[in-house]
Motif scaffolding. Structure first.
Motif, PDB file in Angstrom:
ATOM      1  N   GLY A  77      12.529   3.257   9.563  1.00 32.49           N
ATOM      2  CA  GLY A  77      11.773   2.335   8.724  1.00 32.49           C
ATOM      3  C   GLY A  77      10.811   3.087   7.829  1.00 32.49           C
ATOM      4  N   THR A  78       9.800   2.388   7.361  1.00 33.22           N
ATOM      5  CA  THR A  78       8.788   3.010   6.513  1.00 33.22           C
ATOM      6  C   THR A  78       7.402   2.694   7.033  1.00 33.22           C
ATOM      7  N   TYR A  79       6.486   3.618   6.795  1.00 34.82           N
ATOM      8  CA  TYR A  79       5.073   3.414   7.114  1.00 34.82           C
ATOM      9  C   TYR A  79       4.306   3.491   5.809  1.00 34.82           C
ATOM     10  N   LEU A  80       3.793   2.346   5.365  1.00 36.58           N
ATOM     11  CA  LEU A  80       3.040   2.244   4.120  1.00 36.58           C
ATOM     12  C   LEU A  80       3.835   2.812   2.947  1.00 36.58           C
ATOM     13  N   GLY A  81       5.129   2.531   2.955  1.00 31.76           N
ATOM     14  CA  GLY A  81       5.985   2.906   1.851  1.00 31.76           C
ATOM     15  C   GLY A  81       6.679   4.243   1.990  1.00 31.76           C
ATOM     16  N   MET A 130       0.850  -1.198   0.000  1.00 28.29           N
ATOM     17  CA  MET A 130       0.000   0.000   0.000  1.00 28.29           C
ATOM     18  C   MET A 130       0.878   1.239   0.000  1.00 28.29           C
ATOM     19  N   MET A 131       0.668   2.097  -0.977  1.00 27.91           N
ATOM     20  CA  MET A 131       1.489   3.303  -1.095  1.00 27.91           C
ATOM     21  C   MET A 131       0.542   4.480  -1.220  1.00 27.91           C
ATOM     22  N   VAL A 132       0.420   5.256  -0.160  1.00 31.94           N
ATOM     23  CA  VAL A 132      -0.436   6.434  -0.188  1.00 31.94           C
ATOM     24  C   VAL A 132       0.415   7.619  -0.608  1.00 31.94           C
ATOM     25  N   LYS A 133       0.203   8.137  -1.811  1.00 34.72           N
ATOM     26  CA  LYS A 133       1.053   9.195  -2.328  1.00 34.72           C
ATOM     27  C   LYS A 133       0.689  10.542  -1.719  1.00 34.72           C
ATOM     28  N   ALA A 134       1.714  11.317  -1.416  1.00 33.14           N
ATOM     29  CA  ALA A 134       1.513  12.638  -0.867  1.00 33.14           C
ATOM     30  C   ALA A 134       1.204  13.627  -2.002  1.00 33.14           C
ATOM     31  N   HIS A 135       0.262  14.519  -1.745  1.00 33.92           N
ATOM     32  CA  HIS A 135      -0.080  15.559  -2.710  1.00 33.92           C
ATOM     33  C   HIS A 135       0.922  16.702  -2.588  1.00 33.92           C
ATOM     34  N   PRO A 136       1.224  17.399  -3.680  1.00 30.16           N
ATOM     35  CA  PRO A 136       2.187  18.506  -3.607  1.00 30.16           C
ATOM     36  C   PRO A 136       1.842  19.547  -2.547  1.00 30.16           C
ATOM     37  N   ASN A 179       0.435  10.777   6.683  1.00 31.16           N
ATOM     38  CA  ASN A 179      -0.211  11.075   7.960  1.00 31.16           C
ATOM     39  C   ASN A 179      -0.075   9.873   8.901  1.00 31.16           C
ATOM     40  N   ILE A 180       0.850   9.955   9.831  1.00 32.80           N
ATOM     41  CA  ILE A 180       1.124   8.815  10.716  1.00 32.80           C
ATOM     42  C   ILE A 180       0.230   8.801  11.949  1.00 32.80           C
ATOM     43  N   THR A 181      -0.655   9.791  12.090  1.00 33.74           N
ATOM     44  CA  THR A 181      -1.584   9.782  13.226  1.00 33.74           C
ATOM     45  C   THR A 181      -2.779   8.870  12.969  1.00 33.74           C
ATOM     46  N   LEU A 182      -2.923   8.387  11.739  1.00 34.53           N
ATOM     47  CA  LEU A 182      -4.050   7.532  11.380  1.00 34.53           C
ATOM     48  C   LEU A 182      -3.583   6.118  11.081  1.00 34.53           C
ATOM     49  N   SER A 183      -4.405   5.153  11.462  1.00 33.73           N
ATOM     50  CA  SER A 183      -4.131   3.761  11.122  1.00 33.73           C
ATOM     51  C   SER A 183      -4.285   3.575   9.617  1.00 33.73           C
ATOM     52  N   ALA A 184      -3.794   2.461   9.111  1.00 33.86           N
ATOM     53  CA  ALA A 184      -3.867   2.191   7.674  1.00 33.86           C
ATOM     54  C   ALA A 184      -5.309   2.212   7.183  1.00 33.86           C
ATOM     55  N   THR A 233      -1.475  -5.934   2.174  1.00 35.97           N
ATOM     56  CA  THR A 233      -1.227  -5.158   3.396  1.00 35.97           C
ATOM     57  C   THR A 233      -2.366  -5.437   4.362  1.00 35.97           C
ATOM     58  N   SER A 234      -2.015  -5.805   5.601  1.00 34.63           N
ATOM     59  CA  SER A 234      -3.042  -6.105   6.587  1.00 34.63           C
ATOM     60  C   SER A 234      -2.690  -5.438   7.909  1.00 34.63           C
ATOM     61  N   SER A 235      -3.700  -4.910   8.565  1.00 33.67           N
ATOM     62  CA  SER A 235      -3.503  -4.145   9.796  1.00 33.67           C
ATOM     63  C   SER A 235      -4.486  -4.603  10.858  1.00 33.67           C
TER      64      SER A 235
END
Length: 596
Positions: A91-95, A1-7, A147-152, A258-260
């Motif tokens: 490490g990485t969080y969701l890529g 799972m790769m959530v892309k960041a918007h500009p 956004n690392i404050t939210l679960s996958a 990806t499983s959470s």
């Protein structure tokens, strides 16, 4: 799972901080073309400037690399800028890269103090000392891209409009550690400088199971609503927010899936406290009992809105002081129990003792049906949702540390096995213990997770950590628990009060006022002038050490018995003096809570 960041979410990843006599300049140096941030050192006002001003002084300004701006605090006569001066990629969080704060520094904008009254200078000095404590805050993490404050699952549920917002606007306020400190930046619309930070833990490892490579990540997010330290923050407030509330998310990635799985912990949701009084275990006081059902209802209503169905597992003892707490918990939730909200009391110590933690299988039999029905979150290799978690398990003991972490690690293990069976990695007869290397790394993952949460709340690593780490109780682990228990006693009684004030200052839970009395009321002179906690603890420790040594030799010399009695008497005498004069050691400045 790769959530892309918007500009529009772009944050500066590296900056240079210039210390001029009248201002600080924060200059992006990561290749961005954005403006520099100017912070006035007299009044803390902010503005954007196109470039770093030319230095007209003979003395070259001090320059330092920073990796993020945490926020700003306004106190009595000055403002204080908090920045990250060192970081570590963990490490990485969701890529996306995930960083840990290694060094936090406070830069004062307090030049206006030069013309302030002496009283104001003294009070401001007290508060700035609390910020020095804040620089040592443990377990801060951030990401520039996601956004690392939210679960996958919650991150994937964000709408398209929300994804276009800056990260701080997407953030879950409960887990945004610097929420209050960002307010000044929000007012000045400084989005590229506003870095969301969480407090908690981040652990990850990669391992092979047969031919499959699996990545396992475990994240803890501490809630800021009632954050604090052990003994100084207990129970719930009137709105149902509880102490030591932590969301733990266990994520696996393999075969494109990806499983959470998410579970939470938190103090018992009614108003209770333990007043520090130098006893090893201060008595529990349940306050405003008539409000307990309403407070618990608010707490569980909030959990239902955020997580779905709730199963609360209470691990507290039935007997003694803990017994009154668990009885109050049961009474408080009695009227709100339903298919959506369940409650189970499991007397951890009576059933498992201090070594037989394998008996947690008895608990699992009671909660297995709930866990299977409420499932976990899963995305397939195409990024499609194939499973959603619709309920949460809430676990607590008194501190929500040691018993809780042992229990949650067991639950995390069981759910991971279900996920791997679902993905065809395990057959029906296989478990994590079938693969020793994977098993060892999974245990260490949860042990480190528990240690991080425990250090933030109690000041020491978790007790019972040897079972989580190696799967059984060990002599070394029991001895280590004894030492950590003594350290908790010291920290909770003589250090955590000041730490609590520092936390409350950072979170905006208290206001500051020059009218507040910050002078310690402990009398000066006499024995109080020379009494010190380290000396007292040294005498007590040495007394019991020599007493034990003498007792071991009583068989050879009866006089050793007299020496033993002497050393025991000395230790008890010093301990009694410390308790009777606890205010000498414990008295400290206190902040005051603002009116609601």
């Amino acid at each position: 799972m790769m959530v892309k960041a918007h500009p529009s979410q772009k944050l500066y990843t590296r900056m240079r901080l210039w210390e001029f006599p009248d201002q600080y300049i924060v200059e992006p140096t990561d290749g961005s073309s954005g403006s520099c941030l100017a912070v006035n050192r007299v009044n803390g006002s902010m503005s954007l400037v196109d470039e770093v001003p030319h230095c007209t002084m003979v003395r070259v300004p001090k320059i330092q690399t920073v990796f993020g701006v945490v926020g700003m605090l306004k106190l009595l006569a000055g403002s204080y800028l908090l920045v990250i001066t060192d970081r570590e990629s963990v490490g990485t969080y969701l890529g996306h890269p995930f960083f840990k704060v290694l060094s936090l520094k406070v830069f004062p904008c307090d030049h206006s103090l030069k013309n302030s009254p002496e009283e104001q200078k003294r009070v401001e000095s007290e508060f700035s000392n609390l910020l020095k404590v804040a620089e040592k805050t443990h377990g801060l993490y951030f990401s520039y891209d996601v956004n690392i404050t939210l679960s996958a699952q919650r991150l994937n549920d964000l709408g398209d409009e929300s994804r276009l917002l800056p990260l701080w606007r997407q953030a879950e306020p409960r887990f945004l550690w610097n929420n209050y400190m960002l307010e000044v930046f929000i007012d000045n619309k400084l989005d590229p400088y506003m870095l969301p930070v969480i407090q908690g833990s981040f652990q990850t490892f990669q391992s092979a199971i047969g031919l499959e490579i699996i990545d396992v990540t475990l994240i803890a997010r501490r809630c800021t609503r009632r954050t604090g330290t052990r003994l100084w923050r207990r129970g719930a407030d009137a709105d149902g927010y509880v102490a030591n509330f932590v969301e733990s998310e266990q994520i696996i990635q393999l075969k494109g899936f990806t499983s959470s799985f998410v579970q939470v912990r938190g103090s018992m949701p009614f108003i209770w406290e333990q007043i520090v009084d130098l006893t090893y275990k201060p008595k529990f006081d349940i306050l405003r009992r008539e409000e307990a059902p309403r407070v618990a209802e608010r707490h569980f209503l909030d959990l239902r809105k955020k997580y779905g169905n709730v199963f609360a597992v209470d691990l507290v003892n039935t007997d003694g002081g803990e017994g009154q707490l668990t009885q109050q918990f049961a009474n408080s939730v009695h009227n709100i129990l339903s298919n959506d909200v369940r409650y189970l009391h499991f007397d951890f110590h009576r059933i498992c003792g201090h070594v037989h933690f394998e008996r947690l299988s008895i608990l699992y039999e009671h909660i297995e049906d709930f866990l299977i029905k409420n499932r976990y979150y899963m995305l397939n290799e195409k990024g499609e949702i194939v499973e959603k978690q619709i309920g949460i398990l809430r676990t607590n003991c008194v501190d929500c540390l040691d018993r809780t972490n042992v229990t949650q690690s067991m639950i995390g293990r069981k759910m991971l096995e279900l996920q791997l069976q679902r993905l065809g990695v395990f057959d029906a007869n296989e478990s994590i213990s079938t693969y020793p290397n994977f098993d060892d790394r999974f245990k260490i993952l949860w042990a480190n997770h528990g240690d991080d949460i425990s250090i933030q709340y109690s000041g020491t690593p978790a007790l019972k950590g040897d079972f989580v780490r190696v799967g059984k109780r060990t002599t070394q682990g029991i001895l280590k628990d004894g030492w950590n228990a003594l350290m908790r006693y010291y920290l909770n009684n003589f250090v955590d009060g000041t730490k609590q004030d520092s936390i409350d200052l950072l979170q905006g839970h208290y206001i500051v006022s020059v009218s507040r009395d910050l002078v310690s009321t402990a009398p000066k002179g006499g024995i109080e002038a020379i009494a010190s906690l380290p000396l007292a603890l040294f005498l007590i420790t040495m007394g019991f050490f020599f007493a034990m040594m003498s007792l071991m030799r009583v068989g050879d010399d009866i006089w050793q018995l007299l020496f033993s009695l002497f050393w025991v008497g000395l230790s008890v005498g010093v301990a009694s003096f410390v308790k009777a004069n606890g205010r000498i050691f414990c008295n400290r400045p206190r902040l005051h809570k603002p009116p609601r």
